[in-house]
Design an enzyme around this catalytic site. Structure first.
Site, short mmCIF file in Angstrom:
data_model
loop_
_atom_site.label_atom_id
_atom_site.label_comp_id
_atom_site.label_asym_id
_atom_site.label_seq_id
_atom_site.Cartn_x
_atom_site.Cartn_y
_atom_site.Cartn_z
N GLU A 15 -9.59 -10.30 -7.66
CA GLU A 15 -8.59 -9.25 -7.46
C GLU A 15 -7.39 -9.40 -8.42
O GLU A 15 -6.84 -8.41 -8.89
CB GLU A 15 -8.13 -9.25 -6.00
CG GLU A 15 -9.23 -8.77 -5.06
CD GLU A 15 -8.86 -8.84 -3.58
OE1 GLU A 15 -9.72 -8.44 -2.77
OE2 GLU A 15 -7.75 -9.28 -3.25
N LYS B 201 0.82 -1.21 0.00
CA LYS B 201 0.00 0.00 0.00
C LYS B 201 0.86 1.27 0.00
O LYS B 201 2.08 1.22 0.25
CB LYS B 201 -0.93 -0.03 1.22
CG LYS B 201 -2.00 -1.13 1.16
CD LYS B 201 -2.94 -1.03 2.36
CE LYS B 201 -4.06 -2.05 2.28
NZ LYS B 201 -4.99 -1.91 3.43
N ASN C 51 -1.95 0.34 6.79
CA ASN C 51 -1.45 -0.93 7.34
C ASN C 51 -0.60 -1.74 6.36
O ASN C 51 -0.59 -2.96 6.38
CB ASN C 51 -2.61 -1.75 7.90
CG ASN C 51 -3.68 -2.03 6.87
OD1 ASN C 51 -3.56 -1.65 5.73
ND2 ASN C 51 -4.73 -2.71 7.30
N HIS D 220 -2.23 -5.34 1.53
CA HIS D 220 -3.52 -5.99 1.33
C HIS D 220 -3.25 -7.40 0.86
O HIS D 220 -2.32 -7.62 0.08
CB HIS D 220 -4.33 -5.25 0.26
CG HIS D 220 -5.51 -6.05 -0.24
ND1 HIS D 220 -6.73 -6.01 0.37
CD2 HIS D 220 -5.62 -6.95 -1.27
CE1 HIS D 220 -7.56 -6.84 -0.26
NE2 HIS D 220 -6.91 -7.41 -1.26
N TYR E 127 -12.39 -1.65 -3.70
CA TYR E 127 -12.89 -1.85 -2.34
C TYR E 127 -14.41 -1.70 -2.25
O TYR E 127 -14.94 -1.36 -1.19
CB TYR E 127 -12.20 -0.88 -1.39
CG TYR E 127 -10.84 -1.37 -0.88
CD1 TYR E 127 -10.75 -2.51 -0.08
CD2 TYR E 127 -9.67 -0.68 -1.15
CE1 TYR E 127 -9.53 -2.96 0.40
CE2 TYR E 127 -8.43 -1.12 -0.67
CZ TYR E 127 -8.38 -2.27 0.11
OH TYR E 127 -7.17 -2.71 0.60
P1 GDP Z 1 -8.09 -6.43 5.71
O1 GDP Z 1 -8.77 -7.50 4.91
O2 GDP Z 1 -7.33 -6.99 6.88
O3 GDP Z 1 -7.25 -5.51 4.87
O4 GDP Z 1 -9.23 -5.54 6.39
P2 GDP Z 1 -10.68 -5.11 5.87
O5 GDP Z 1 -11.04 -5.86 4.61
O6 GDP Z 1 -11.60 -5.19 7.01
O7 GDP Z 1 -10.50 -3.56 5.52
C1 GDP Z 1 -9.85 -3.14 4.33
C2 GDP Z 1 -8.92 -2.01 4.67
O8 GDP Z 1 -9.68 -0.88 5.12
C3 GDP Z 1 -7.94 -2.27 5.80
O9 GDP Z 1 -6.81 -3.00 5.40
C4 GDP Z 1 -7.59 -0.87 6.25
O10 GDP Z 1 -6.68 -0.24 5.36
C5 GDP Z 1 -8.95 -0.18 6.13
N1 GDP Z 1 -9.70 -0.26 7.39
C6 GDP Z 1 -10.31 -1.35 7.93
N2 GDP Z 1 -10.90 -1.07 9.10
C7 GDP Z 1 -10.69 0.25 9.30
C8 GDP Z 1 -11.07 1.16 10.34
O11 GDP Z 1 -11.73 0.78 11.32
N3 GDP Z 1 -10.67 2.47 10.21
C9 GDP Z 1 -9.95 2.89 9.12
N4 GDP Z 1 -9.63 4.19 9.04
N5 GDP Z 1 -9.57 2.06 8.13
C10 GDP Z 1 -9.92 0.76 8.21
MG MG Z 2 -10.30 -7.43 3.48
#
Ligand code: GDP
Ligand code: MG
Length: 137
Positions: free
Chosen positions: A126, A9, A112, A115, A49
């Site tokens: 994807e 990222k 973070n 992905h 997303y």
């Molecule tokens: P992942 O699959 O572990 O990447 O997590 P998710 O699919 O739940 O979320 C996608 C991405 O959205 C995450 O990797 C973070 O960059 C972002 N994200 C997820 N949860 C949060 C949150 O609670 N706050 C913020 N600001 N970003 C989030």
């Molecule tokens: Mg995810």
């Protein structure tokens, strides 16, 4: 053999940790099938997303993903999808285990570092999103 998509990222690219992250995954036995730098727009980040469009963090997420260059990789090994999710660790580095990529490289639960696809279906979708009509060898 299974393939999955890894994105390094914008935060990790900006901090120049792409080499360390790629070294980490190849050391764990993944084969690098494809690799390319990309720059998402808010529109393409939003498409990628879509699953999160109703989430409160959606706007922040697409702004972040479009904020700078990313590096997109297709990785292959047995159980690549499950194992890469384990290797990257929890979404928020505060919850990520020692030894995971996010524990080492993520700033917070938004910026973070990486992905990774979370299921066979999302991996297929994807990979096709970034590498349409590509035959991997
Ligand atoms: P992942 O699959 O572990 O990447 O997590 P998710 O699919 O739940 O979320 C996608 C991405 O959205 C995450 O990797 C973070 O960059 C972002 N994200 C997820 N949860 C949060 C949150 O609670 N706050 C913020 N600001 N970003 C989030
Ligand atoms: Mg995810």
């Amino acid at each position: 053999m299974e393939r999955t998509l890894l994105i390094i990222k914008p935060d990790a690219v900006a901090k120049r940790t792409t080499g360390k992250i790629l070294h980490r995954v190849t050391r764990e036995g993944y084969r690098l099938c494809a690799l390319k730098p990309e720059r998402l727009t808010p529109e393409t980040a939003g498409q990628f997303y879509q699953v999160h469009r109703e989430k409160p963090f959606y706007k922040n997420l697409i702004e972040f993903m479009a904020s700078g260059p990313i590096l997109v990789a297709v990785l292959e090994k047995d159980n690549a999808i499950r194992d890469l999710r384990r290797l990257i660790g929890a979404t928020n580095p505060k919850d990520a285990h020692e030894g995971t990529i996010r524990k080492e490289f993520a700033e917070d639960g938004s910026k973070n570092a990486v992905h990774a696809s979370d299921s066979p279906q999302t991996a297929r979708e994807e990979i096709a999103f970034f590498f349409p009509a590509t035959h991997f060898s």
